[in-house]
Scaffold this active site. Structure first.
Site, PDB file in Angstrom:
ATOM      1  N   HIS A  28     -36.906 -64.808-150.819  1.00 18.43           N
ATOM      2  CA  HIS A  28     -36.391 -65.605-149.707  1.00 18.43           C
ATOM      3  C   HIS A  28     -37.534 -66.303-148.977  1.00 18.43           C
ATOM      4  O   HIS A  28     -38.715 -66.022-149.192  1.00 18.43           O
ATOM      5  CB  HIS A  28     -35.555 -64.758-148.737  1.00 18.43           C
ATOM      6  CG  HIS A  28     -36.276 -63.656-148.052  1.00 18.43           C
ATOM      7  ND1 HIS A  28     -35.665 -62.746-147.232  1.00 18.43           N
ATOM      8  CD2 HIS A  28     -37.584 -63.303-148.066  1.00 18.43           C
ATOM      9  CE1 HIS A  28     -36.561 -61.894-146.769  1.00 18.43           C
ATOM     10  NE2 HIS A  28     -37.721 -62.205-147.251  1.00 18.43           N
TER      11      HIS A  28
ATOM     12  N   CYS B 289     -43.685 -65.397-143.779  1.00 15.48           N
ATOM     13  CA  CYS B 289     -42.349 -65.597-144.337  1.00 15.48           C
ATOM     14  C   CYS B 289     -41.974 -67.077-144.409  1.00 15.48           C
ATOM     15  O   CYS B 289     -40.984 -67.436-145.036  1.00 15.48           O
ATOM     16  CB  CYS B 289     -41.306 -64.841-143.514  1.00 15.48           C
ATOM     17  SG  CYS B 289     -41.538 -63.062-143.564  1.00 15.48           S
TER      18      CYS B 289
ATOM     19  N   HIS C  97     -41.143 -65.342-151.032  1.00 14.34           N
ATOM     20  CA  HIS C  97     -41.690 -64.074-151.525  1.00 14.34           C
ATOM     21  C   HIS C  97     -40.509 -63.157-151.808  1.00 14.34           C
ATOM     22  O   HIS C  97     -39.394 -63.407-151.341  1.00 14.34           O
ATOM     23  CB  HIS C  97     -42.622 -63.452-150.483  1.00 14.34           C
ATOM     24  CG  HIS C  97     -41.903 -63.132-149.211  1.00 14.34           C
ATOM     25  ND1 HIS C  97     -41.685 -64.059-148.238  1.00 14.34           N
ATOM     26  CD2 HIS C  97     -41.309 -62.001-148.786  1.00 14.34           C
ATOM     27  CE1 HIS C  97     -40.987 -63.500-147.251  1.00 14.34           C
ATOM     28  NE2 HIS C  97     -40.750 -62.252-147.570  1.00 14.34           N
TER      29      HIS C  97
ATOM     30  N   HIS D 110     -38.527 -59.214-152.515  1.00 12.91           N
ATOM     31  CA  HIS D 110     -38.386 -57.825-152.087  1.00 12.91           C
ATOM     32  C   HIS D 110     -37.554 -57.062-153.111  1.00 12.91           C
ATOM     33  O   HIS D 110     -36.667 -57.627-153.740  1.00 12.91           O
ATOM     34  CB  HIS D 110     -37.655 -57.733-150.741  1.00 12.91           C
ATOM     35  CG  HIS D 110     -38.419 -58.312-149.610  1.00 12.91           C
ATOM     36  ND1 HIS D 110     -39.529 -57.718-149.058  1.00 12.91           N
ATOM     37  CD2 HIS D 110     -38.255 -59.470-148.926  1.00 12.91           C
ATOM     38  CE1 HIS D 110     -39.994 -58.463-148.080  1.00 12.91           C
ATOM     39  NE2 HIS D 110     -39.240 -59.544-147.975  1.00 12.91           N
TER      40      HIS D 110
ATOM     41  N   ASP E  38     -28.952 -60.462-157.234  1.00 12.32           N
ATOM     42  CA  ASP E  38     -30.050 -59.824-157.960  1.00 12.32           C
ATOM     43  C   ASP E  38     -30.863 -60.850-158.751  1.00 12.32           C
ATOM     44  O   ASP E  38     -30.298 -61.652-159.500  1.00 12.32           O
ATOM     45  CB  ASP E  38     -29.489 -58.760-158.908  1.00 12.32           C
ATOM     46  CG  ASP E  38     -30.578 -57.895-159.512  1.00 12.32           C
ATOM     47  OD1 ASP E  38     -31.642 -57.733-158.876  1.00 12.32           O
ATOM     48  OD2 ASP E  38     -30.365 -57.381-160.618  1.00 12.32           O
ATOM     49  N   HIS E  39     -32.163 -60.801-158.551  1.00 14.72           N
ATOM     50  CA  HIS E  39     -33.105 -61.714-159.200  1.00 14.72           C
ATOM     51  C   HIS E  39     -32.835 -63.166-158.837  1.00 14.72           C
ATOM     52  O   HIS E  39     -33.093 -64.079-159.634  1.00 14.72           O
ATOM     53  CB  HIS E  39     -33.124 -61.509-160.729  1.00 14.72           C
ATOM     54  CG  HIS E  39     -33.834 -60.258-161.136  1.00 14.72           C
ATOM     55  ND1 HIS E  39     -33.314 -59.002-160.910  1.00 14.72           N
ATOM     56  CD2 HIS E  39     -35.043 -60.063-161.717  1.00 14.72           C
ATOM     57  CE1 HIS E  39     -34.171 -58.099-161.355  1.00 14.72           C
ATOM     58  NE2 HIS E  39     -35.225 -58.704-161.832  1.00 14.72           N
TER      59      HIS E  39
ATOM     60  N   GLU F 154     -35.381 -53.365-146.718  1.00 11.58           N
ATOM     61  CA  GLU F 154     -36.192 -54.459-147.255  1.00 11.58           C
ATOM     62  C   GLU F 154     -37.474 -53.897-147.864  1.00 11.58           C
ATOM     63  O   GLU F 154     -37.974 -54.379-148.877  1.00 11.58           O
ATOM     64  CB  GLU F 154     -36.529 -55.456-146.150  1.00 11.58           C
ATOM     65  CG  GLU F 154     -37.280 -56.676-146.639  1.00 11.58           C
ATOM     66  CD  GLU F 154     -37.588 -57.648-145.518  1.00 11.58           C
ATOM     67  OE1 GLU F 154     -36.688 -58.426-145.156  1.00 11.58           O
ATOM     68  OE2 GLU F 154     -38.708 -57.605-144.993  1.00 11.58           O
TER      69      GLU F 154
HETATM   70 NI    NI Z   1     -39.325 -61.093-146.689  1.00  9.47          NI
END
Ligand code: NI
Length: 138
Positions: A16, A35, A41, A43, A80-81, A125
């Site tokens: 995100h 961010c 980046h 998670h 996901d992904h 997260e």
């Molecule tokens: Ni983040």
């Protein structure tokens, strides 16, 4: 009342970026820090789904965990992904923070749990950062 809460843990990975187009790059960096970097980046999220009800007198179960896994796995496929900003439709007008993501997941999961009561979502997260959500009613 004999209510029992049962919790199952799920994992998914997503990336995100936090950025408001109406703000200057400097203001985005001031508020969102790293961010706001252009390429985002990722998670490894952990989602704990808690369902509460009286155990069914016949089965002894609050919910059939096979059913719960099918429902949540299907919901998480969409995330996901993926890049939450670009690959999903939920963050075109809101920042894909963990706080906002947990409310999106709540809406998607709760509408599919027909006779079971979704009690609580906890979304990690990172190992040391998580959010809790109990739905709009509480
Ligand atoms: Ni983040």
């Amino acid at each position: 009342m004999n209510y029992v809460t049962i919790t199952r843990r799920f994992e998914f990975s997503a990336s995100h970026r936090y950025y408001r187009n109406e703000w200057s790059p400097a203001k985005n960096t001031e508020i969102f820090g790293l961010c706001a970097l252009p390429n985002g980046h990722g998670h490894n999220y952990v989602l704990e789904v808690s369902v509460a009800d009286r155990p069914n007198p016949t089965t002894g179960m609050v919910i059939n965990l096979v059913d719960l896994k099918l429902i949540v796995d299907k919901v998480l496929e969409e995330f996901d992904h993926k890049n939450l900003n670009l690959d999903t439709s939920y963050f075109t007008d809101r920042i894909p923070t963990t706080e906002n993501l947990v409310t999106v997941l709540w809406d998607l999961i709760s509408t599919q749990l027909l006779d079971a009561k979704l009690h609580h979502l906890r979304l990690y997260e990172t190992d040391d950062l998580f959010v809790d959500y109990y739905g709009e009613h509480s």
